[in-house]
Motif scaffolding. Sequence first.
Motif, PDB file in Angstrom:
ATOM      1  N   GLU A  75       0.824  -1.202   0.000  1.00  0.00           N
ATOM      2  CA  GLU A  75       0.000   0.000   0.000  1.00  0.00           C
ATOM      3  C   GLU A  75       0.858   1.252   0.000  1.00  0.00           C
ATOM      4  OE1 GLU A  75      -3.075  -0.138   2.960  1.00  0.00           O
ATOM      5  OE2 GLU A  75      -3.618  -2.188   2.400  1.00  0.00           O
ATOM      6  N   LYS A  80      -3.838   0.854  -3.248  1.00  0.00           N
ATOM      7  CA  LYS A  80      -3.742  -0.442  -2.580  1.00  0.00           C
ATOM      8  C   LYS A  80      -3.474  -1.484  -3.657  1.00  0.00           C
ATOM      9  CE  LYS A  80      -6.620   0.507   1.382  1.00  0.00           C
ATOM     10  NZ  LYS A  80      -7.748   0.084   2.194  1.00  0.00           N
ATOM     11  N   ARG A 115      -8.056  -4.722  -5.156  1.00  0.00           N
ATOM     12  CA  ARG A 115      -6.817  -3.943  -5.215  1.00  0.00           C
ATOM     13  C   ARG A 115      -6.552  -3.609  -6.677  1.00  0.00           C
ATOM     14  NH1 ARG A 115      -3.623  -3.794  -0.520  1.00  0.00           N
ATOM     15  NH2 ARG A 115      -4.805  -4.639   1.214  1.00  0.00           N
TER      16      ARG A 115
END
Length: 169
Positions: A75, A80, A115
């Motif tokens: 991150e 992310k 993500r």
Amino acid sequence: MKVTIRPSGTSTDWGAVHSLLKTAFSYMRGRIDPPSSLNEMRPQDLEALAAQGLALIGTDAAGDIVACGFLRPHETPSEKGMLLGKLAVAPGLRRRGVARRLVDRAGEATKRMNRTALIVQTRIELTENHAAFASMGFEKIAETSHPGFDRPTSITMRKALVTEGSDGA
């Protein structure tokens, strides 16, 4: 040769994964400085690494472990992603699309985790790895140095992933 790529499980032979990595990374000896962290790792360390995220294991028709990659969260303030590390393919199976399939599966898993990027880090000296990752859609985003070094020792590369509901931009 058919290679099946699956997430690791309770029956994963971490000793075999460790052996694969040692063999697959042997070409780096004498080429990279500092030496690979794999030199200090044991099979149980790989199992612990898998527990931080997800390990993908490739097996051949006989059930032998011939490929692997480890995903863990990565991150930044703006994103992310997942870091794909310890990516290895048995030397006899290289240049047959196994690494590309493993990266594709890692990307699918990363998207399922909501993500937006897959990140890899590769040593500065391993220019053939830079080219291989670039051919799979990764772009260089940074150079970093290991502790105690005053020069870049690795590069970070990023592959943007389109997740459901995004516009692809």
